[in-house]
Design an enzyme around this catalytic site. Sequence first.
Site, PDB file in Angstrom:
ATOM      1  CB  CYS A  97      -0.545   0.120   1.477  1.00 27.09           C
ATOM      2  SG  CYS A  97      -1.551   1.548   1.328  1.00 27.09           S
ATOM      3  CG  ASP A 121      -2.339  -3.328  -0.301  1.00 25.79           C
ATOM      4  OD1 ASP A 121      -3.395  -3.834   0.196  1.00 25.79           O
ATOM      5  OD2 ASP A 121      -2.382  -2.698  -0.958  1.00 25.79           O
ATOM      6  CB  VAL A 172       4.775 -14.139 -21.041  1.00 27.13           C
ATOM      7  CG1 VAL A 172       3.405 -14.864 -20.700  1.00 27.13           C
ATOM      8  CG2 VAL A 172       5.874 -13.018 -20.631  1.00 27.13           C
ATOM      9  CD  GLU A 173      10.720 -17.987 -19.031  1.00 26.06           C
ATOM     10  OE1 GLU A 173      11.005 -18.990 -18.510  1.00 26.06           O
ATOM     11  OE2 GLU A 173      11.469 -16.848 -18.938  1.00 26.06           O
ATOM     12  CB  SER A 174       6.094 -19.413 -17.185  1.00 22.53           C
ATOM     13  OG  SER A 174       7.070 -19.633 -17.121  1.00 22.53           O
ATOM     14  CG  HIS A 196      -5.866  -2.802  -4.597  1.00 31.21           C
ATOM     15  ND1 HIS A 196      -4.967  -3.397  -4.059  1.00 31.21           N
ATOM     16  CD2 HIS A 196      -7.124  -2.655  -3.725  1.00 31.21           C
ATOM     17  CE1 HIS A 196      -5.282  -3.563  -2.920  1.00 31.21           C
ATOM     18  NE2 HIS A 196      -6.259  -2.780  -2.651  1.00 31.21           N
ATOM     19  CD  GLU A 197      -8.226   0.870  -7.628  1.00 31.70           C
ATOM     20  OE1 GLU A 197      -9.109   1.655  -7.654  1.00 31.70           O
ATOM     21  OE2 GLU A 197      -6.917   1.194  -6.712  1.00 31.70           O
TER      22      GLU A 197
END
Length: 155
Positions: free
Chosen positions: A53, A60, A75-77, A94-95
């Site tokens: 936060c 969070d 995307v390579e994991s 969060h947004e």
Amino acid sequence: MAKKKSSTKPLQLGQSVGQPTSPEAAKLDRVPNPHADTNYIARFTMPEFTSICPVTGQPDFAILVIDYVPNKWLVESKSLKLYLNSFRNVGSFHEDCTVSIGKRLKDLLAPRWLRIGGYFYPRGGMPIDVFWQTGKLPSGVWVPDQGVAPYRGRG
């Protein structure tokens, strides 16, 4: 069959790499999609996403679900895990976390379609869920529900 070269830069996969200090410092790797002629969904679920936060400095927690219809790139994991874990060190709402992740993947992969759901656990008694998508879902592609139930307390 000759092995295809995935990129000119070495991947983090198979190498010992440290945890990035921030999302901006994280390197995301991509590899060629061997089925670029086919529309399909690839899903990544991060059930223990953590950020900080920016006001209180408290952690969070969220479940992130990323669905995308690849185009030329995947995307390579390992690099994705390192990138997502780098949010643990950063104060961000969060947004901002959810939309930033979606935009970064869009810029890296240029997918046909991508969506991300950020299902955050309550902060101050209120859960915050954030959803973002880009592109047009190709017709005929099966998109399963993200599988995260709406937050429900003990009641």
